[in-house]
Motif scaffolding. Structure first.
Motif, PDB file in Angstrom:
ATOM      1  N   ARG A  38       0.821  -1.219   0.000  1.00 29.97           N
ATOM      2  CA  ARG A  38       0.000   0.000   0.000  1.00 29.97           C
ATOM      3  C   ARG A  38       0.852   1.264   0.000  1.00 29.97           C
ATOM      4  O   ARG A  38       0.313   2.365  -0.111  1.00 29.97           O
ATOM      5  CB  ARG A  38      -0.926  -0.005   1.222  1.00 29.97           C
ATOM      6  CG  ARG A  38      -1.983  -1.094   1.178  1.00 29.97           C
ATOM      7  CD  ARG A  38      -3.028  -0.887   2.262  1.00 29.97           C
ATOM      8  NE  ARG A  38      -2.483  -0.971   3.603  1.00 29.97           N
ATOM      9  CZ  ARG A  38      -2.514  -2.065   4.369  1.00 29.97           C
ATOM     10  NH1 ARG A  38      -3.043  -3.176   3.905  1.00 29.97           N
ATOM     11  NH2 ARG A  38      -2.008  -2.036   5.591  1.00 29.97           N
ATOM     12  N   ARG A  39       2.155   1.118   0.166  1.00 36.75           N
ATOM     13  CA  ARG A  39       3.028   2.298   0.239  1.00 36.75           C
ATOM     14  C   ARG A  39       4.282   2.119  -0.620  1.00 36.75           C
ATOM     15  O   ARG A  39       5.381   2.449  -0.187  1.00 36.75           O
ATOM     16  CB  ARG A  39       3.380   2.596   1.684  1.00 36.75           C
ATOM     17  CG  ARG A  39       4.087   1.466   2.406  1.00 36.75           C
ATOM     18  CD  ARG A  39       4.534   1.899   3.789  1.00 36.75           C
ATOM     19  NE  ARG A  39       5.454   0.914   4.309  1.00 36.75           N
ATOM     20  CZ  ARG A  39       5.265   0.215   5.410  1.00 36.75           C
ATOM     21  NH1 ARG A  39       4.194   0.382   6.129  1.00 36.75           N
ATOM     22  NH2 ARG A  39       6.158  -0.656   5.801  1.00 36.75           N
ATOM     23  N   VAL A  40       4.085   1.629  -1.826  1.00 35.85           N
ATOM     24  CA  VAL A  40       5.216   1.383  -2.720  1.00 35.85           C
ATOM     25  C   VAL A  40       5.977   2.672  -3.013  1.00 35.85           C
ATOM     26  O   VAL A  40       7.202   2.668  -3.116  1.00 35.85           O
ATOM     27  CB  VAL A  40       4.754   0.701  -4.032  1.00 35.85           C
ATOM     28  CG1 VAL A  40       5.883   0.625  -5.044  1.00 35.85           C
ATOM     29  CG2 VAL A  40       4.217  -0.689  -3.732  1.00 35.85           C
ATOM     30  N   ASP A  41       5.262   3.799  -3.102  1.00 38.58           N
ATOM     31  CA  ASP A  41       5.948   5.071  -3.371  1.00 38.58           C
ATOM     32  C   ASP A  41       6.937   5.407  -2.257  1.00 38.58           C
ATOM     33  O   ASP A  41       8.070   5.802  -2.515  1.00 38.58           O
ATOM     34  CB  ASP A  41       4.943   6.205  -3.573  1.00 38.58           C
ATOM     35  CG  ASP A  41       3.979   6.377  -2.414  1.00 38.58           C
ATOM     36  OD1 ASP A  41       3.783   5.420  -1.626  1.00 38.58           O
ATOM     37  OD2 ASP A  41       3.396   7.474  -2.283  1.00 38.58           O
ATOM     38  N   ARG A  42       6.540   5.209  -1.007  1.00 37.69           N
ATOM     39  CA  ARG A  42       7.447   5.481   0.122  1.00 37.69           C
ATOM     40  C   ARG A  42       8.580   4.463   0.169  1.00 37.69           C
ATOM     41  O   ARG A  42       9.708   4.802   0.533  1.00 37.69           O
ATOM     42  CB  ARG A  42       6.677   5.491   1.437  1.00 37.69           C
ATOM     43  CG  ARG A  42       5.848   6.764   1.589  1.00 37.69           C
ATOM     44  CD  ARG A  42       5.154   6.807   2.909  1.00 37.69           C
ATOM     45  NE  ARG A  42       3.930   6.000   2.797  1.00 37.69           N
ATOM     46  CZ  ARG A  42       3.152   5.681   3.811  1.00 37.69           C
ATOM     47  NH1 ARG A  42       3.447   6.078   5.020  1.00 37.69           N
ATOM     48  NH2 ARG A  42       2.068   4.971   3.628  1.00 37.69           N
ATOM     49  N   GLU A  43       8.273   3.226  -0.198  1.00 39.86           N
ATOM     50  CA  GLU A  43       9.312   2.198  -0.224  1.00 39.86           C
ATOM     51  C   GLU A  43      10.371   2.547  -1.273  1.00 39.86           C
ATOM     52  O   GLU A  43      11.565   2.342  -1.059  1.00 39.86           O
ATOM     53  CB  GLU A  43       8.709   0.814  -0.515  1.00 39.86           C
ATOM     54  CG  GLU A  43       7.787   0.298   0.566  1.00 39.86           C
ATOM     55  CD  GLU A  43       8.498  -0.053   1.862  1.00 39.86           C
ATOM     56  OE1 GLU A  43       9.729  -0.301   1.841  1.00 39.86           O
ATOM     57  OE2 GLU A  43       7.834  -0.075   2.908  1.00 39.86           O
ATOM     58  N   PHE A  44       9.940   3.091  -2.418  1.00 35.81           N
ATOM     59  CA  PHE A  44      10.904   3.494  -3.445  1.00 35.81           C
ATOM     60  C   PHE A  44      11.809   4.603  -2.930  1.00 35.81           C
ATOM     61  O   PHE A  44      13.031   4.566  -3.124  1.00 35.81           O
ATOM     62  CB  PHE A  44      10.203   3.945  -4.728  1.00 35.81           C
ATOM     63  CG  PHE A  44      11.172   4.425  -5.776  1.00 35.81           C
ATOM     64  CD1 PHE A  44      11.974   3.530  -6.457  1.00 35.81           C
ATOM     65  CD2 PHE A  44      11.300   5.773  -6.054  1.00 35.81           C
ATOM     66  CE1 PHE A  44      12.894   3.968  -7.407  1.00 35.81           C
ATOM     67  CE2 PHE A  44      12.214   6.214  -7.005  1.00 35.81           C
ATOM     68  CZ  PHE A  44      13.008   5.312  -7.679  1.00 35.81           C
ATOM     69  N   LEU A  45      11.232   5.595  -2.242  1.00 32.02           N
ATOM     70  CA  LEU A  45      12.045   6.693  -1.716  1.00 32.02           C
ATOM     71  C   LEU A  45      13.048   6.187  -0.681  1.00 32.02           C
ATOM     72  O   LEU A  45      14.193   6.636  -0.650  1.00 32.02           O
ATOM     73  CB  LEU A  45      11.148   7.778  -1.118  1.00 32.02           C
ATOM     74  CG  LEU A  45      10.308   8.557  -2.127  1.00 32.02           C
ATOM     75  CD1 LEU A  45       9.342   9.489  -1.410  1.00 32.02           C
ATOM     76  CD2 LEU A  45      11.177   9.324  -3.102  1.00 32.02           C
ATOM     77  N   SER A  46      12.634   5.254   0.161  1.00 32.86           N
ATOM     78  CA  SER A  46      13.555   4.666   1.144  1.00 32.86           C
ATOM     79  C   SER A  46      14.678   3.921   0.444  1.00 32.86           C
ATOM     80  O   SER A  46      15.850   4.022   0.841  1.00 32.86           O
ATOM     81  CB  SER A  46      12.806   3.706   2.072  1.00 32.86           C
ATOM     82  OG  SER A  46      11.924   4.411   2.891  1.00 32.86           O
ATOM     83  N   THR A  47      14.334   3.179  -0.585  1.00 28.46           N
ATOM     84  CA  THR A  47      15.343   2.434  -1.351  1.00 28.46           C
ATOM     85  C   THR A  47      16.305   3.406  -2.025  1.00 28.46           C
ATOM     86  O   THR A  47      17.519   3.222  -1.995  1.00 28.46           O
ATOM     87  CB  THR A  47      14.668   1.526  -2.396  1.00 28.46           C
ATOM     88  OG1 THR A  47      13.771   0.633  -1.726  1.00 28.46           O
ATOM     89  CG2 THR A  47      15.691   0.738  -3.189  1.00 28.46           C
ATOM     90  N   LEU A  48      15.758   4.458  -2.621  1.00 30.16           N
ATOM     91  CA  LEU A  48      16.579   5.458  -3.306  1.00 30.16           C
ATOM     92  C   LEU A  48      17.554   6.121  -2.342  1.00 30.16           C
ATOM     93  O   LEU A  48      18.702   6.392  -2.692  1.00 30.16           O
ATOM     94  CB  LEU A  48      15.664   6.502  -3.946  1.00 30.16           C
ATOM     95  CG  LEU A  48      16.267   7.501  -4.912  1.00 30.16           C
ATOM     96  CD1 LEU A  48      16.890   6.804  -6.115  1.00 30.16           C
ATOM     97  CD2 LEU A  48      15.206   8.491  -5.367  1.00 30.16           C
ATOM     98  N   ALA A 105      23.082   1.728  -0.774  1.00 27.76           N
ATOM     99  CA  ALA A 105      23.272   0.901  -1.968  1.00 27.76           C
ATOM    100  C   ALA A 105      22.967   1.668  -3.249  1.00 27.76           C
ATOM    101  O   ALA A 105      23.456   1.299  -4.319  1.00 27.76           O
ATOM    102  CB  ALA A 105      22.390  -0.349  -1.887  1.00 27.76           C
ATOM    103  N   CYS A 106      22.177   2.720  -3.164  1.00 31.14           N
ATOM    104  CA  CYS A 106      21.749   3.440  -4.367  1.00 31.14           C
ATOM    105  C   CYS A 106      22.409   4.807  -4.526  1.00 31.14           C
ATOM    106  O   CYS A 106      22.020   5.589  -5.392  1.00 31.14           O
ATOM    107  CB  CYS A 106      20.227   3.582  -4.371  1.00 31.14           C
ATOM    108  SG  CYS A 106      19.407   1.988  -4.503  1.00 31.14           S
ATOM    109  N   ARG A 107      23.417   5.089  -3.724  1.00 29.88           N
ATOM    110  CA  ARG A 107      24.070   6.379  -3.899  1.00 29.88           C
ATOM    111  C   ARG A 107      24.924   6.346  -5.163  1.00 29.88           C
ATOM    112  O   ARG A 107      25.476   5.316  -5.541  1.00 29.88           O
ATOM    113  CB  ARG A 107      24.888   6.755  -2.681  1.00 29.88           C
ATOM    114  CG  ARG A 107      26.144   5.966  -2.481  1.00 29.88           C
ATOM    115  CD  ARG A 107      26.892   6.470  -1.264  1.00 29.88           C
ATOM    116  NE  ARG A 107      28.031   5.629  -0.984  1.00 29.88           N
ATOM    117  CZ  ARG A 107      28.915   5.876  -0.053  1.00 29.88           C
ATOM    118  NH1 ARG A 107      28.784   6.936   0.703  1.00 29.88           N
ATOM    119  NH2 ARG A 107      29.929   5.082   0.134  1.00 29.88           N
ATOM    120  N   ASP A 108      25.005   7.490  -5.807  1.00 29.73           N
ATOM    121  CA  ASP A 108      25.785   7.629  -7.033  1.00 29.73           C
ATOM    122  C   ASP A 108      26.768   8.776  -6.823  1.00 29.73           C
ATOM    123  O   ASP A 108      26.721   9.793  -7.498  1.00 29.73           O
ATOM    124  CB  ASP A 108      24.864   7.893  -8.223  1.00 29.73           C
ATOM    125  CG  ASP A 108      25.604   7.797  -9.544  1.00 29.73           C
ATOM    126  OD1 ASP A 108      26.708   7.225  -9.579  1.00 29.73           O
ATOM    127  OD2 ASP A 108      25.082   8.310 -10.553  1.00 29.73           O
TER     128      ASP A 108
END
Length: 199
Positions: free
Chosen positions: A110-120, A124-127
């Protein structure tokens, strides 16, 4: 209106590189707000021209809360493509757990958008690999002394006043042999203070 001009030059966009702006209501600045209940608002910034608009959106969103917010920017760009793949892997795990009866994963769908922001925002996702030297209870003279010491080891990308001192952002370097007379906390993937959001 938040002044983001210094960050328009600091940020390096392109390809899949994005940054996150975060509005954080810190518990210690908001009496009666528990640390785990303090609101945090996050937005993705895709290009320098979007910084001011995104900061204004966060300022508007923070107005609906009673808490006082600080606005921060990720010191390092994030890789949006990598975050997408990381999220897909996580979602596969949620699906498998759901199939096997794990009710604990149900809210994640129900909160995939927030999960994406947490993942981003995850390491592991730093550039990028910029460092943030956080100076608490420091003077401008302390900041200047640290910057002088750092310049013998690396490039200094940005120095920012914070409510409690300064953030000094540098290019990556081998900090194991770095010495200075200034007290600091080193953050290898930190946040840079931008402003208070006072609505």
């Amino acid at each position: 209106m938040v002044d983001v001009t210094p960050f328009e030059e600091y940020c390096e966009f392109g390809g899949d590189r994005v940054y996150l702006l975060l509005a954080i209501a810190r518990a210690k600045e908001n009496e009666g707000t528990a640390g785990d209940a303090a609101p945090t608002l996050r937005r993705v910034v895709e290009e320098a021209a979007d910084l001011a608009r995104t900061a204004a959106e966060l300022e508007h969103a923070a107005d609906r809360f009673d808490e006082r917010f600080r606005l921060y920017l990720t010191a390092n760009a994030r890789d949006a493509l990598k975050a997408t793949f990381e999220l897909r892997r996580s979602m596969d795990d949620w699906l498998e757990g759901r199939i096997h009866g794990d009710e604990g994963v149900r809210p994640k769908f129900r909160r995939v958008d927030r999960e994406f922001l947490s993942t981003l925002q995850s390491d592991a996702c730093r550039d990028g690999t910029n460092f943030v030297f956080d100076l608490d209870d420091a003077t401008a003279a302390d900041r200047d002394a640290l910057v002088d010491d750092l310049r013998g080891h690396t490039g200094v990308a940005l120095a920012r006043e914070t409510p409690n001192g300064f953030h000094v952002v540098t290019d990556p370097f081998d900090y194991t042999d770095f010495t200075t007379g200034v007290d600091y906390e080193l953050k290898t993937d930190g946040l840079i203070f931008v402003s208070y959001l006072d609505g």
